[in-house]
Scaffold this active site. Structure first.
Site, PDB file in Angstrom:
ATOM      1  N   ARG A 159      90.821  16.239  40.040  1.00  0.00           N
ATOM      2  CA  ARG A 159      91.381  16.294  38.674  1.00  0.00           C
ATOM      3  C   ARG A 159      90.711  17.663  37.918  1.00  0.00           C
ATOM      4  O   ARG A 159      89.830  18.189  38.470  1.00  0.00           O
ATOM      5  CB  ARG A 159      90.464  15.045  37.933  1.00  0.00           C
ATOM      6  CG  ARG A 159      90.992  13.753  38.485  1.00  0.00           C
ATOM      7  CD  ARG A 159      89.972  12.821  37.630  1.00  0.00           C
ATOM      8  NE  ARG A 159      90.552  11.320  38.045  1.00  0.00           N
ATOM      9  CZ  ARG A 159      89.863  10.715  39.246  1.00  0.00           C
ATOM     10  NH1 ARG A 159      88.798  11.397  39.783  1.00  0.00           N
ATOM     11  NH2 ARG A 159      90.188   9.410  39.599  1.00  0.00           N
ATOM     12  N   LYS A 182      85.305   9.737  38.265  1.00  0.00           N
ATOM     13  CA  LYS A 182      85.268   8.893  37.371  1.00  0.00           C
ATOM     14  C   LYS A 182      84.316   7.726  37.779  1.00  0.00           C
ATOM     15  O   LYS A 182      84.304   7.273  38.889  1.00  0.00           O
ATOM     16  CB  LYS A 182      86.687   8.349  36.802  1.00  0.00           C
ATOM     17  CG  LYS A 182      87.438   9.461  36.367  1.00  0.00           C
ATOM     18  CD  LYS A 182      88.901   8.684  35.877  1.00  0.00           C
ATOM     19  CE  LYS A 182      89.652   9.521  35.254  1.00  0.00           C
ATOM     20  NZ  LYS A 182      91.117   9.038  34.623  1.00  0.00           N
ATOM     21  N   ARG A 253      97.552  17.965  41.631  1.00  0.00           N
ATOM     22  CA  ARG A 253      96.760  16.835  42.128  1.00  0.00           C
ATOM     23  C   ARG A 253      97.663  15.851  42.698  1.00  0.00           C
ATOM     24  O   ARG A 253      97.818  15.195  43.670  1.00  0.00           O
ATOM     25  CB  ARG A 253      95.943  16.210  41.158  1.00  0.00           C
ATOM     26  CG  ARG A 253      95.213  14.846  41.643  1.00  0.00           C
ATOM     27  CD  ARG A 253      94.246  14.579  40.423  1.00  0.00           C
ATOM     28  NE  ARG A 253      93.763  13.042  40.572  1.00  0.00           N
ATOM     29  CZ  ARG A 253      92.971  12.536  41.222  1.00  0.00           C
ATOM     30  NH1 ARG A 253      92.288  13.196  42.014  1.00  0.00           N
ATOM     31  NH2 ARG A 253      92.676  11.138  41.067  1.00  0.00           N
ATOM     32  N   HIS A 276      90.676   7.132  43.639  1.00  0.00           N
ATOM     33  CA  HIS A 276      91.366   6.289  42.787  1.00  0.00           C
ATOM     34  C   HIS A 276      90.126   5.106  42.347  1.00  0.00           C
ATOM     35  O   HIS A 276      89.478   4.533  43.201  1.00  0.00           O
ATOM     36  CB  HIS A 276      92.532   5.851  43.131  1.00  0.00           C
ATOM     37  CG  HIS A 276      93.908   6.813  42.946  1.00  0.00           C
ATOM     38  ND1 HIS A 276      94.794   6.679  43.622  1.00  0.00           N
ATOM     39  CD2 HIS A 276      93.786   8.000  42.031  1.00  0.00           C
ATOM     40  CE1 HIS A 276      95.657   7.759  43.079  1.00  0.00           C
ATOM     41  NE2 HIS A 276      94.820   8.344  42.003  1.00  0.00           N
TER      42      HIS A 276
END
Length: 305
Positions: A159, A182, A253, A276
């Protein structure tokens, strides 16, 4: 048809958008078309000339009927949401000008927009981008920074926020880069020598001294590079070389994942490389070793050499 007083209010609203809110002429035209559509529907709904009183007393049923009509006429969810936003904007203006009390229209939520995956770039477009992003501008280290950052995003599937957080500490391991993504989830990605060598070259001409824990990608004045600044560089690249309009930092990406898949990588390995949200679920059923990830990466990736 509209009462003359409403027509005057619309003109005042348009001036307000241009002079006070600095909206472009094209945006004001789009807003005006949305409002016109709404008022024409109000005229049809009430079967009489639309007056200020109609504007003040419009109810939820009318508004929802209007939104339903737009959907029936095949307006996209994005266009329907913009139309509702336009009408809310107009009513907000009326609150200031004719002291209209807080209106029921503000309680209506916009329809959810469909989430579209970014389009993947072709390998040719990626290679053109990597070749030419260093080819314009007049500050050598900035040009090399742009290329190193773009290569890193594409070569590691990062990212933009992750890439801009890379420090010298990340460069200490010659084989892998450890990313905290994340949700503070950690993932390990093999270093491509091509990407690592380019970053080392960039650091060699960077005019600012950095501590080991400081992000290595810097703006012209030495501060941490912001995503918006880099995206402006990509906009220039698109315009100069006629590259796809959907070319963004995130599209590289997405292209990383798409190209790995095209070259034979399996979905579970790609999920791990991307970090993910579904990764934690996947890990319950399969434990993919780092060595396997490296093998998949080295076998499948088109710019590995």
């Amino acid at each position: 048809m509209l009462d003359i007083s409403i027509q005057e209010l619309i003109k005042q609203w348009q001036k307000y958008l241009i002079l006070q809110r600095n909206y472009s002429n094209n945006t004001v035209i789009a807003y005006n078309n949305d409002l016109k559509h709404f008022l024409e529907f109000m005229n049809y709904y009430n079967s009489e000339l639309v007056t200020i009183n109609h504007i003040k007393t419009v109810d939820i049923r009318l508004i929802r009927s209007w939104l339903a009509k737009r959907k029936y006429e095949n307006f996209t969810a994005s266009s329907i949401a913009r139309g509702l936003s336009t009408v809310k904007n107009f009513y907000k203006f009326l609150e200031k000008t004719i002291l209209l009390n807080s209106h029921i229209i503000f309680s209506i939520k916009s329809p959810k927009k469909a989430k579209l995956l970014p389009k993947a770039l072709s390998v040719d477009d990626v290679l053109i981008s990597l070749e030419h992003i260093e080819g314009y501008g007049n500050v050598k280290w900035v040009e090399l920074r742009n290329k190193a950052l773009l290569v890193l995003i594409y070569a590691a599937g990062l990212r933009i926020s992750e890439a801009l957080s890379i420090t010298k500490l990340h460069l200490q391991n010659l084989e892998f880069i450890k990313i905290i993504g994340k949700g503070s989830k950690e993932r390990i990605i093999p270093w491509l020598p091509f990407a690592r060598n380019l970053i080392t070259k960039y650091l060699g001409i960077l005019p600012y001294k950095l501590d080991e824990n400081e992000p290595i990608f810097r703006g012209k004045h030495g501060k941490k590079l912001q995503p918006s600044v880099f995206n402006r560089e990509l906009i220039k690249l698109k315009r100069v070389y006629g590259l796809p309009e959907y070319l963004t930092a995130h599209s590289f990406r997405h292209s990383f994942a798409s190209h790995l898949l095209e070259y034979g990588a399996d979905l579970r390995s790609i999920q791990e490389l991307l970090g993910h949200k579904s990764l934690s679920t996947t890990q319950k059923y399969t434990q993919t070793s780092i060595k396997h990830l490296e093998a998949v990466y080295n076998t499948a990736y088109p710019i590995k050499k």
